[in-house]
Write a protein that holds these residues in place. Structure first.
Motif, mmCIF file in Angstrom:
data_model
loop_
_atom_site.group_PDB
_atom_site.id
_atom_site.type_symbol
_atom_site.label_atom_id
_atom_site.label_comp_id
_atom_site.label_asym_id
_atom_site.label_seq_id
_atom_site.Cartn_x
_atom_site.Cartn_y
_atom_site.Cartn_z
ATOM 1 N N ASN A 1 7.197 -6.194 1.023
ATOM 2 C CA ASN A 1 7.513 -6.869 2.577
ATOM 3 C C ASN A 1 8.091 -8.037 2.135
ATOM 4 O OD1 ASN A 1 6.923 -4.515 3.872
ATOM 5 N ND2 ASN A 1 4.764 -5.510 4.628
ATOM 6 N N THR B 1 8.689 5.155 5.613
ATOM 7 C CA THR B 1 8.763 4.945 7.178
ATOM 8 C C THR B 1 8.557 3.344 7.315
ATOM 9 O OG1 THR B 1 7.678 5.351 9.107
ATOM 10 C CG2 THR B 1 6.233 5.377 7.345
ATOM 11 N N GLU B 2 9.270 2.806 8.344
ATOM 12 C CA GLU B 2 8.991 1.331 8.752
ATOM 13 C C GLU B 2 8.167 1.287 9.886
ATOM 14 O OE1 GLU B 2 12.571 -0.351 9.428
ATOM 15 O OE2 GLU B 2 13.464 -0.048 7.216
ATOM 16 N N THR B 3 8.061 2.388 10.745
ATOM 17 C CA THR B 3 7.310 2.201 11.962
ATOM 18 C C THR B 3 6.061 3.353 11.975
ATOM 19 O OG1 THR B 3 8.561 3.962 12.852
ATOM 20 C CG2 THR B 3 9.198 1.774 13.162
ATOM 21 N N GLU C 1 1.263 -1.422 1.055
ATOM 22 C CA GLU C 1 2.349 -0.586 1.590
ATOM 23 C C GLU C 1 1.910 0.672 1.887
ATOM 24 O OE1 GLU C 1 4.227 -2.658 2.592
ATOM 25 O OE2 GLU C 1 3.906 -4.162 0.888
ATOM 26 N N ARG D 1 4.327 6.959 2.421
ATOM 27 C CA ARG D 1 3.434 5.826 2.151
ATOM 28 C C ARG D 1 2.211 6.481 1.749
ATOM 29 N NH1 ARG D 1 5.324 0.442 3.545
ATOM 30 N NH2 ARG D 1 7.144 0.667 4.656
ATOM 31 N N THR E 1 12.905 7.532 1.671
ATOM 32 C CA THR E 1 12.683 6.519 2.282
ATOM 33 C C THR E 1 11.427 6.221 2.919
ATOM 34 O OG1 THR E 1 15.194 6.423 3.010
ATOM 35 C CG2 THR E 1 13.771 5.023 4.393
#
Length: 352
Positions: free
Chosen positions: A352, A248-250, A302, A289, A246
């Motif tokens: 995104n 990272t989103e933050t 990304e 990422r 997964t």
């Protein structure tokens, strides 16, 4: 959003304030100006070439930690080359990542069991292709001489913290200590005290960069304590990928808004790592990422763009040319003196 025109105005104003200084400055001095004054260059992302910068678009072109790789990184416009330092049997500082010679040279066995004279017979190998180069293991002095006044050099110490004093002594002898960045991992107050004592023994005149990883440190308060102890010009922040695919989103706890505010207050760069680690998932140091996402999946926004959006103004990568090209085309880099303006942005895929 970053505004190209605002950045160009800032660059023009700084150039005008410097008068004719650029004409007599070395490339390293121009880079050092940006490294030492982070708040003046928040619109510019510097690129550090990992292990001197041996790869392009997933293919290894140079032997890692080689002077040939350094020359390639200088030619493409990277600001920093990162190399690894060990000792030979007779105590010479040499440039080598692994403790063993097998992977990257024509020799076999541990580095520390070879004298410098014996290491001179070990030719560097281009990993992946197996091509044997004409270059042998470099000494620290030879590597520093190759970079002097041309690019900053980050020494990754594979020895003890006490060995840093000897490395800096070589740089001082060459008159280039300020162009050298050394770094150490910090994870608690006791470690800060230990490393601070070592830095005090060495004295000033060089760049010390702390490394903080979010497997041990979970908030920006520790970085503020590090800033108070060392007043660094950059702090390397690592977002460990916790064993999953997964993304990272933050950016994790160390890439928070509070951390970005702390960096501004301390006038230091946030340094992010996107390079790969052998045997680990892609983006292991970058929350997934990393360079693989940027190059193999063709999603540079990304990877490099993600970290730039979260305040990173230095990115260490195995793909310095691709990173520089993409960052320049998307308003994340400002030209140096006598350097061409960035190309127009190209359309790229995004998740995104």
């Amino acid at each position: 959003m970053r505004t190209l025109w605002l950045s160009l105005l800032l660059y023009t104003a700084q150039a005008a304030a410097s008068g004719q200084a650029f004409a007599g400055e070395t490339r390293a001095r121009q880079i050092l100006d940006r490294f030492e004054y982070a708040n003046q260059w928040r619109d510019h992302v510097m690129v550090a070439a990992h292990r001197a910068g041996s790869m392009q678009l997933g293919k290894t072109l140079y032997a890692e930690n080689s002077i040939a790789a350094v020359e390639g990184s200088i030619a493409m416009g990277a600001e920093i080359v990162e190399v690894d330092i060990r000792r030979s049997k007779d105590g010479e500082f040499v440039v080598m990542h692994d403790s063993w010679l097998d992977r990257t040279t024509t020799c076999k066995g541990e580095v520390v069991k070879y004298t410098l004279g014996e290491l001179r017979k070990c030719r560097l190998v281009v990993e992946g292709t197996g091509a044997v180069t004409g270059e042998t293991v470099s000494t620290l002095r030879e590597m520093l001489t190759a970079t002097r006044d041309r690019i900053l050099i980050n020494l990754d110490n594979k020895l003890d913290v006490g060995d840093l004093s000897g490395m800096i002594a070589v740089a001082r002898d060459l008159g280039m200590a300020e162009q050298v960045i050394v770094k150490e991992n910090l994870w608690n107050q006791n470690r800060i005290i230990t490393v601070k004592a070592a830095m005090d023994v060495i004295g000033g005149g060089f760049q010390f960069m702390p490394i903080i990883a979010d497997d041990a440190v979970r908030d920006a308060g520790f970085a503020e304590a590090v800033d108070h102890a060392f007043s660094p010009r950059a702090i390397e922040l690592i977002n460990w990928q916790a064993g999953s695919e997964t993304l990272t989103e933050t950016g994790g706890p160390l890439f928070s808004t509070r951390m970005r505010a702390a960096a501004v207050r301390g006038n230091w760069h946030i340094w992010a790592d996107t390079y790969a680690i052998i045997g680990k998932p892609g983006g292991f140091l970058a929350g997934g990422r990393g360079d693989e996402l940027a190059v193999q999946a063709s999603l540079p926004r990304e990877a490099w763009g993600f970290w730039a959006d979260r305040g990173a103004t230095i990115i260490q990568t195995d793909e310095p040319k691709a990173a520089i090209d993409w960052l320049a085309a998307h308003d994340f880099r400002m030209p140096y003196a006598n350097e061409a303006r960035p190309a127009e942005p190209a359309n790229t895929a995004s998740i995104n």
